[in-house]
Design a protein around this motif. Structure first.
Motif, PDB file in Angstrom:
ATOM      1  N   TRP A  62       0.833  -1.207   0.000  1.00 37.39           N
ATOM      2  CA  TRP A  62       0.000   0.000   0.000  1.00 37.39           C
ATOM      3  C   TRP A  62       0.867   1.256   0.000  1.00 37.39           C
ATOM      4  N   SER A  63       2.023   1.178   0.647  1.00 42.27           N
ATOM      5  CA  SER A  63       2.946   2.303   0.650  1.00 42.27           C
ATOM      6  C   SER A  63       3.534   2.532  -0.739  1.00 42.27           C
ATOM      7  N   LEU A  64       3.889   1.441  -1.421  1.00 41.06           N
ATOM      8  CA  LEU A  64       4.463   1.543  -2.759  1.00 41.06           C
ATOM      9  C   LEU A  64       3.489   2.196  -3.733  1.00 41.06           C
ATOM     10  N   SER A  65       2.221   1.914  -3.591  1.00 40.70           N
ATOM     11  CA  SER A  65       1.207   2.498  -4.479  1.00 40.70           C
ATOM     12  C   SER A  65       0.631   3.807  -3.933  1.00 40.70           C
ATOM     13  N   ARG A  66       1.243   4.347  -2.872  1.00 45.30           N
ATOM     14  CA  ARG A  66       0.879   5.641  -2.287  1.00 45.30           C
ATOM     15  C   ARG A  66      -0.567   5.664  -1.776  1.00 45.30           C
ATOM     16  N   LYS A  67      -1.083   4.513  -1.393  1.00 44.16           N
ATOM     17  CA  LYS A  67      -2.457   4.465  -0.912  1.00 44.16           C
ATOM     18  C   LYS A  67      -2.625   5.195   0.415  1.00 44.16           C
ATOM     19  N   TRP A  68      -1.615   5.122   1.296  1.00 40.28           N
ATOM     20  CA  TRP A  68      -1.757   5.794   2.590  1.00 40.28           C
ATOM     21  C   TRP A  68      -1.818   7.298   2.432  1.00 40.28           C
ATOM     22  N   LEU A  69      -1.077   7.843   1.479  1.00 47.62           N
ATOM     23  CA  LEU A  69      -1.157   9.283   1.226  1.00 47.62           C
ATOM     24  C   LEU A  69      -2.543   9.657   0.701  1.00 47.62           C
ATOM     25  N   ASN A  70      -3.089   8.815  -0.173  1.00 50.35           N
ATOM     26  CA  ASN A  70      -4.433   9.075  -0.695  1.00 50.35           C
ATOM     27  C   ASN A  70      -5.491   8.971   0.397  1.00 50.35           C
ATOM     28  N   ILE A  71      -5.304   8.014   1.318  1.00 52.78           N
ATOM     29  CA  ILE A  71      -6.247   7.871   2.428  1.00 52.78           C
ATOM     30  C   ILE A  71      -6.209   9.097   3.330  1.00 52.78           C
ATOM     31  N   ILE A 134       8.692  15.144   3.477  1.00 55.13           N
ATOM     32  CA  ILE A 134       9.750  14.457   4.207  1.00 55.13           C
ATOM     33  C   ILE A 134      11.076  14.702   3.493  1.00 55.13           C
ATOM     34  N   THR A 135      12.069  15.209   4.207  1.00 56.34           N
ATOM     35  CA  THR A 135      13.397  15.444   3.633  1.00 56.34           C
ATOM     36  C   THR A 135      14.463  14.964   4.619  1.00 56.34           C
ATOM     37  N   ARG A 228       9.612   6.156   1.522  1.00 56.89           N
ATOM     38  CA  ARG A 228       8.178   6.030   1.245  1.00 56.89           C
ATOM     39  C   ARG A 228       7.444   5.340   2.385  1.00 56.89           C
ATOM     40  N   ASN A 229       8.107   4.408   3.086  1.00 62.55           N
ATOM     41  CA  ASN A 229       7.458   3.741   4.206  1.00 62.55           C
ATOM     42  C   ASN A 229       7.328   4.661   5.413  1.00 62.55           C
ATOM     43  N   TYR A 230       8.360   5.464   5.664  1.00 59.95           N
ATOM     44  CA  TYR A 230       8.245   6.431   6.763  1.00 59.95           C
ATOM     45  C   TYR A 230       7.220   7.509   6.411  1.00 59.95           C
ATOM     46  N   SER A 232       4.620   7.057   4.632  1.00 62.63           N
ATOM     47  CA  SER A 232       3.313   6.433   4.831  1.00 62.63           C
ATOM     48  C   SER A 232       2.927   6.411   6.303  1.00 62.63           C
ATOM     49  N   MET A 233       3.902   6.165   7.179  1.00 60.02           N
ATOM     50  CA  MET A 233       3.617   6.185   8.613  1.00 60.02           C
ATOM     51  C   MET A 233       3.158   7.566   9.056  1.00 60.02           C
ATOM     52  N   VAL A 234       3.809   8.608   8.546  1.00 63.26           N
ATOM     53  CA  VAL A 234       3.403   9.971   8.887  1.00 63.26           C
ATOM     54  C   VAL A 234       2.003  10.253   8.331  1.00 63.26           C
ATOM     55  N   ALA A 235       1.720   9.768   7.125  1.00 64.82           N
ATOM     56  CA  ALA A 235       0.396   9.946   6.530  1.00 64.82           C
ATOM     57  C   ALA A 235      -0.674   9.248   7.361  1.00 64.82           C
ATOM     58  N   ILE A 236      -0.367   8.056   7.875  1.00 65.34           N
ATOM     59  CA  ILE A 236      -1.321   7.340   8.726  1.00 65.34           C
ATOM     60  C   ILE A 236      -1.600   8.138   9.996  1.00 65.34           C
ATOM     61  N   ALA A 237      -0.542   8.665  10.614  1.00 67.14           N
ATOM     62  CA  ALA A 237      -0.715   9.446  11.842  1.00 67.14           C
ATOM     63  C   ALA A 237      -1.529  10.712  11.574  1.00 67.14           C
ATOM     64  N   CYS A 238      -1.245  11.387  10.460  1.00 68.19           N
ATOM     65  CA  CYS A 238      -2.005  12.590  10.104  1.00 68.19           C
ATOM     66  C   CYS A 238      -3.467  12.250   9.835  1.00 68.19           C
ATOM     67  N   GLY A 239      -3.700  11.152   9.132  1.00 66.43           N
ATOM     68  CA  GLY A 239      -5.060  10.726   8.858  1.00 66.43           C
ATOM     69  C   GLY A 239      -5.807  10.348  10.129  1.00 66.43           C
ATOM     70  N   TYR A 240      -5.107   9.725  11.079  1.00 65.87           N
ATOM     71  CA  TYR A 240      -5.747   9.329  12.325  1.00 65.87           C
ATOM     72  C   TYR A 240      -6.229  10.544  13.114  1.00 65.87           C
ATOM     73  N   LEU A 241      -5.499  11.668  13.025  1.00 68.20           N
ATOM     74  CA  LEU A 241      -5.940  12.893  13.706  1.00 68.20           C
ATOM     75  C   LEU A 241      -7.233  13.425  13.115  1.00 68.20           C
ATOM     76  N   TRP A 242      -7.491  13.081  11.839  1.00 68.05           N
ATOM     77  CA  TRP A 242      -8.711  13.547  11.182  1.00 68.05           C
ATOM     78  C   TRP A 242      -9.910  12.645  11.436  1.00 68.05           C
ATOM     79  N   LEU A 243      -9.672  11.421  11.907  1.00 65.92           N
ATOM     80  CA  LEU A 243     -10.776  10.471  12.061  1.00 65.92           C
ATOM     81  C   LEU A 243     -11.914  10.979  12.959  1.00 65.92           C
ATOM     82  N   PRO A 244     -11.626  11.651  14.081  1.00 64.41           N
ATOM     83  CA  PRO A 244     -12.743  12.119  14.922  1.00 64.41           C
ATOM     84  C   PRO A 244     -13.507  13.294  14.309  1.00 64.41           C
ATOM     85  N   MET A 245     -12.981  13.912  13.261  1.00 63.22           N
ATOM     86  CA  MET A 245     -13.603  15.113  12.732  1.00 63.22           C
ATOM     87  C   MET A 245     -14.895  14.791  11.981  1.00 63.22           C
TER      88      MET A 245
END
Length: 245
Positions: A62-71, A134-135, A228-230, A232-245
């Protein structure tokens, strides 16, 4: 980490991203979230989540196909674009993150703290993440800011600290129809006569977002070898902050 309300919301987005709804999908995602929270090696995932290798392979695909960023983008619905706040934060790169079998740069650089990665983050007026980059840790804020600003929709004001003190950066912000609230450095020729210090006080909103992201150990310390894997982890954390919204 996923109650029924959160899961019903996330499941719809996963299916929209063509992620196959296997019977163990929820536990697979919970295993990924567990690893994000505690920062453990993948092979140390508790067996209750299933086979660790299967969970890692799905995360990696899912990370390779950038799915976490899209989520993450799908979860970030209707942000408050009146104000935007930007900043960068260093993340210590663990020794296990070195040695990726790739010739490409994996966003690990040298800084005062040693091997580090840097998260460049933009948040809205509610301190919710809307974009990030990410840099390597050696990349300063001004160098990463143009690409980050270019990806952001138009807003009324962009607020940042002295690390973004640059006239060409202010010009880019002005061309997007926004006002730059960026203080000048001590040796700045322009000075701070037109600085909106009242609005600048709200810059703590981006610092609050970093504090919420770094409560997860896999974000506060980088263990992933691949950028890309790191990312994706940041994208998951950012997305999780949006879940309660």
């Amino acid at each position: 980490m996923l109650n029924d309300e959160y899961w019903s919301k996330l499941e719809k987005i996963l299916l929209q991203e063509s992620i196959y709804n296997k019977r163990n999908l929820r536990m697979t995602v919970e295993g990924i979230l567990y690893r994000m929270r505690v920062g453990c090696p993948w092979r140390d995932l508790p067996r209750v989540f299933g086979c660790w290798n299967s969970i890692y392979k799905r995360f990696n695909a899912w990370s390779l196909s950038r799915k976490w960023l899209n989520i993450f983008k799908a979860l970030a619905v209707n942000p408050d674009w009146e104000w935007r706040f930007m900043d960068g934060s260093y993340v210590k790169a663990h020794q296990h993150s070195a040695g990726a079998a790739s010739q490409e740069s994996q966003a690990i650089g040298k800084s005062r703290a040693g091997n580090t990665t840097k998260i460049h983050l933009a948040v809205d007026g509610y301190s919710l993440p809307v974009e990030f980059e990410i840099t390597g840790g050696e990349v300063n804020d001004c160098s990463a800011a143009p690409d980050l600003i270019a990806r952001l929709p138009d807003a009324k004001t962009i607020v940042a600290d002295k690390g973004y003190d640059s006239e060409w950066l202010r010009e880019q912000i002005t061309k997007k129809g926004a006002r730059a609230v960026i203080p000048g450095k001590r040796n700045s020729l322009k000075g701070n006569a037109d600085m909106d210090w009242g609005l600048y006080k709200y810059r703590h909103l981006v610092e609050n977002a970093f504090a919420r992201l770094k409560q997860y150990r896999a974000i506060a310390t980088r263990y992933d070898k691949l950028k890309r894997n790191y990312e994706s982890m940041v994208a998951i954390a950012c997305g999780y902050l949006w879940l309660p919204m």
